[in-house]
Motif scaffolding. Structure first.
Motif, PDB file in Angstrom:
ATOM      1  N   ASP A   1       2.919   1.545  -4.405  1.00  0.00           N
ATOM      2  CA  ASP A   1       2.118   0.866  -5.407  1.00  0.00           C
ATOM      3  C   ASP A   1       2.842   0.839  -6.737  1.00  0.00           C
ATOM      4  O   ASP A   1       2.957   1.854  -7.418  1.00  0.00           O
ATOM      5  CB  ASP A   1       0.766   1.567  -5.542  1.00  0.00           C
TER       6      ASP A   1
ATOM      7  N   SER B   1      -3.533  -1.859  -5.212  1.00  0.00           N
ATOM      8  CA  SER B   1      -3.173  -1.777  -6.636  1.00  0.00           C
ATOM      9  C   SER B   1      -3.867  -0.595  -7.303  1.00  0.00           C
ATOM     10  O   SER B   1      -4.550  -0.750  -8.327  1.00  0.00           O
ATOM     11  CB  SER B   1      -3.536  -3.079  -7.347  1.00  0.00           C
TER      12      SER B   1
ATOM     13  N   SER C   1       0.816  -1.202   0.000  1.00  0.00           N
ATOM     14  CA  SER C   1       0.000   0.000   0.000  1.00  0.00           C
ATOM     15  C   SER C   1       0.850   1.252   0.000  1.00  0.00           C
ATOM     16  O   SER C   1       0.444   2.283  -0.514  1.00  0.00           O
ATOM     17  CB  SER C   1      -0.929  -0.016   1.222  1.00  0.00           C
TER      18      SER C   1
END
Length: 484
Positions: free
Chosen positions: A29, A236, A26
Motif C-alpha cells: 500500500d 488504500s 493490497s
C-alpha cells in the motif's frame, strides 16, 4: 442521496484493474505516499447535488462549492498537497478511484455492503437523515410517512433511498429516475406522490420551492444508514487512515455545521437569480465543447473509416478480418460503454483528460459507421468504372483514389451529413466522464437553480440551432457538388 452509480462502469473498471498492478495493491500500500510524491490530491465528485457539491460563479469564474468540497480542501491541507477536483457523472466516481483517475471520491457517498466490495471507506464525516418530499397541498393527506404506504414513491436510480423504499414500502409503487431534478418535476406534476431524499437536500428544495413540504421517513437505524464517507481504491489503508485523521479534526471542531452554512449561502445566491441569462457562460462553454467533439470526431472518424473500408475490401484476410471484427464490435455495443472503456480502460495505461478521451471514443465509434457508409458508396458504383480505369493503365490505388472515391463521396454525402448530425447529438454521452458539454452543463444548471424545465428548453434550442445550421451548410455543399 445519490444513485449508487452505473454498475456497468464499475464492472469495466474492475475488469481493467485485474492485473499485476491491482494484485499487488493490497500487498504494498503506497496510496498515501503516491499522493504526497505527486503533491496533488485528485478528488472525484459530481457537482449536481447541493448542498453537498455544486457549482457557482465567483468573480466571473466557475467554482465547486459545498460540504464535500470543504471536506476535500481540509484533507488536502492536512496532507500538505494541492487539491484537484475532477467533476464527472456520479455513476463514474467509484470507477475513477478504482482505475487510478482519482485518489479519493467525495460525492455524498453512503456506505453500503455492495460498495464495500469494490472500494474502501473512511469514517463518516457527516450524518443526516432520510425524508420524503411531498407537495405542500398534500400535507393533510400524508402527515407522516406511514400514510405513503400503497402510494407512488419516486427515488433516484440505484440509490440508498431506492433500497430503503423497496424494503420498507414494499406495498407501494417505487419508480426510479437518474436525476433528482427529474424526480421533483414528476412530484410537482403528480407522477409520484412523494420523493425519497436526504434531509439536507430536501431542506434546500423546500427553502426554494414553496410548493414542496418535507416529512420524516422514519426508517429504522436512520442515522447509521445516512452517514457520508470518503471512498478510496481497495487496499488504500494508509490514505484512508490519513483521511480519517482529517475527519476526526473536522468533527472535533464541528466544522460540518460551518461547511453546510457556507454551502447554504451559495445555494441561496444561486436561487435568488435563476434566470437562464445568468448562466449563459455555462451553456456557451457546453456549446464550444460539444462543437469541438463533433468536428474532431467526424474528421478523424472519416480518416479511420477510409482506412477500415480499404482493409475490409482487401483480398488479404489478415487485413479484412480485423476491420470487419472492429466494425461489428463497435456497431454492436453502446457508445456509453465505449466512452467508459476509453476513459477508464486506457486510463490504466495513459492518463487521458476527459475531453481527449471523449473525442477519441466518439471518433472510434464514428469511424465504424463511416466505413460502412463509404463501403456502401463504393459498392453502388458500376463495376465498369473500375474496369475502364484499369484499361487505360490506372493501378488499383490510382483507380480507388482518382475514380472510385470521388464518385462514392458524391453519392454518400447526404449519409455523411447525417452521421455528422448524429455525432453532434450522440456525443452528449461523454458527460458521463465529466466532459463539460451541453448535457453536463444542463445538469449543473438544473442543480444550481432548482429549475427542472427551463435549462432543458435552452439546451434543446441550442442543439436545434446547431443541427439546423449544419443541415443548411451540408445541403449547400451537396448542391454545389451536384452542380459541378
Amino acid at each position: 442521496m445519490k444513485k449508487i452509480g452505473a454498475w456497468l462502469a464499475i464492472a469495466i473498471a474492475s475488469f481493467m484493474m485485474i492485473g499485476p498492478g491491482a494484485l499487488s495493491a493490497s500487498a504494498d500500500d503506497n496510496s498515501l505516499q503516491k499522493v504526497k510524491e505527486t503533491g496533488v490530491l485528485k478528488v472525484a465528485t459530481s457537482p449536481d447535488y447541493p448542498p453537498f457539491e455544486s457549482q457557482t460563479t465567483v468573480n466571473g469564474k466557475t467554482e465547486d462549492v459545498g460540504l464535500d468540497i470543504e471536506v476535500a480542501k481540509q484533507i488536502a491541507k492536512d496532507l500538505g498537497v494541492k487539491l484537484k477536483i475532477l467533476n464527472m457523472d456520479f455513476g463514474s466516481v467509484l470507477a475513477a478511484i478504482q482505475t487510478g483517475k482519482a485518489d479519493i471520491a467525495i460525492a455524498g457517498l453512503s456506505v453500503t455492503d455492495e460498495r464495500k466490495q469494490s472500494v474502501d471507506f473512511s469514517k463518516n464525516y457527516y450524518t443526516g437523515g432520510q425524508t420524503f418530499l411531498i407537495n405542500k397541498k398534500d400535507l393533510q393527506k400524508y402527515p407522516t410517512a406511514k400514510k405513503l404506504h400503497g402510494q407512488k414513491i419516486g427515488t433516484q436510480t440505484g440509490s440508498l433511498q431506492n433500497n430503503l423504499a423497496q424494503k420498507y414500502f414494499d406495498d407501494s409503487t417505487v419508480s426510479n429516475m437518474d436525476k433528482t431534478a427529474d424526480l421533483i418535476f414528476a412530484l410537482e406534476n403528480g407522477k409520484v406522490d412523494a420523493v425519497g431524499i436526504e434531509k439536507p437536500v430536501a431542506q434546500a428544495y423546500v427553502a426554494h420551492n414553496k410548493k414542496l413540504a418535507m416529512i420524516d421517513a422514519g426508517y429504522p437505524n436512520d442515522s447509521v444508514e445516512s452517514g457520508k464517507a470518503v471512498a478510496a481504491a481497495k487496499g488504500s489503508t494508509s490514505l484512508i487512515n490519513a483521511v480519517n485523521q482529517s475527519i476526526d479534526k473536522i468533527q472535533k471542531n464541528h466544522w460540518t455545521d460551518k461547511y453546510l452554512k457556507e454551502a447554504g449561502k451559495y445555494v441561496d445566491d444561486n436561487a435568488e437569480d435563476t434566470s437562464m441569462l445568468r448562466y449563459w457562460h455555462y451553456f456557451y462553454n457546453g456549446f464550444l465543447n460539444t462543437s469541438l467533439i463533433a468536428v474532431l470526431a467526424v474528421f478523424f472518424g472519416i480518416l479511420l473509416g477510409l482506412l477500415l473500408v480499404m482493409m475490409k475490401l482487401s483480398a488479404w484476410k489478415v487485413l479484412s478480418w480485423p476491420a470487419t471484427a472492429y466494425i461489428e464490435i463497435v456497431r454492436g455495443t453502446p457508445m456509453m460503454v465505449q466512452v467508459l472503456l476509453v476513459y477508464f480502460g486506457l486510463g490504466t495505461l495513459i492518463n487521458l483528460p476527459a475531453l481527449t478521451a471523449g473525442i477519441i471514443a466518439v471518433a472510434l465509434n464514428s469511424g465504424a459507421y463511416v466505413a460502412e457508409i463509404i463501403r456502401g458508396g463504393i459498392n453502388s458504383l458500376d463495376k465498369g468504372q473500375t474496369e475502364a480505369a484499369q484499361s487505360i493503365g490506372f493501378s488499383k490505388v490510382d483507380t480507388m483514389r482518382f475514380v472510385i472515391l470521388p464518385q462514392a463521396f458524391k453519392n454518400i454525402w447526404p449519409s455523411l451529413g447525417n452521421e455528422f448530425i448524429s455525432v453532434l447529438k450522440e456525443s452528449s454521452i461523454v458527460s458521463i466522464i465529466g466532459v463539460s458539454d451541453l448535457i453536463y452543463q444542463l445538469n449543473v444548471v438544473r442543480a444550481d437553480t432548482y429549475r427542472a424545465v427551463a435549462p432543458i428548453v435552452v439546451v434543446m434550442v441550442i442543439y436545434f440551432l446547431m443541427t439546423f445550421t449544419l443541415t443548411r451548410l451540408l445541403n449547400h455543399f451537396e448542391r454545389k457538388m451536384n452542380h459541378d
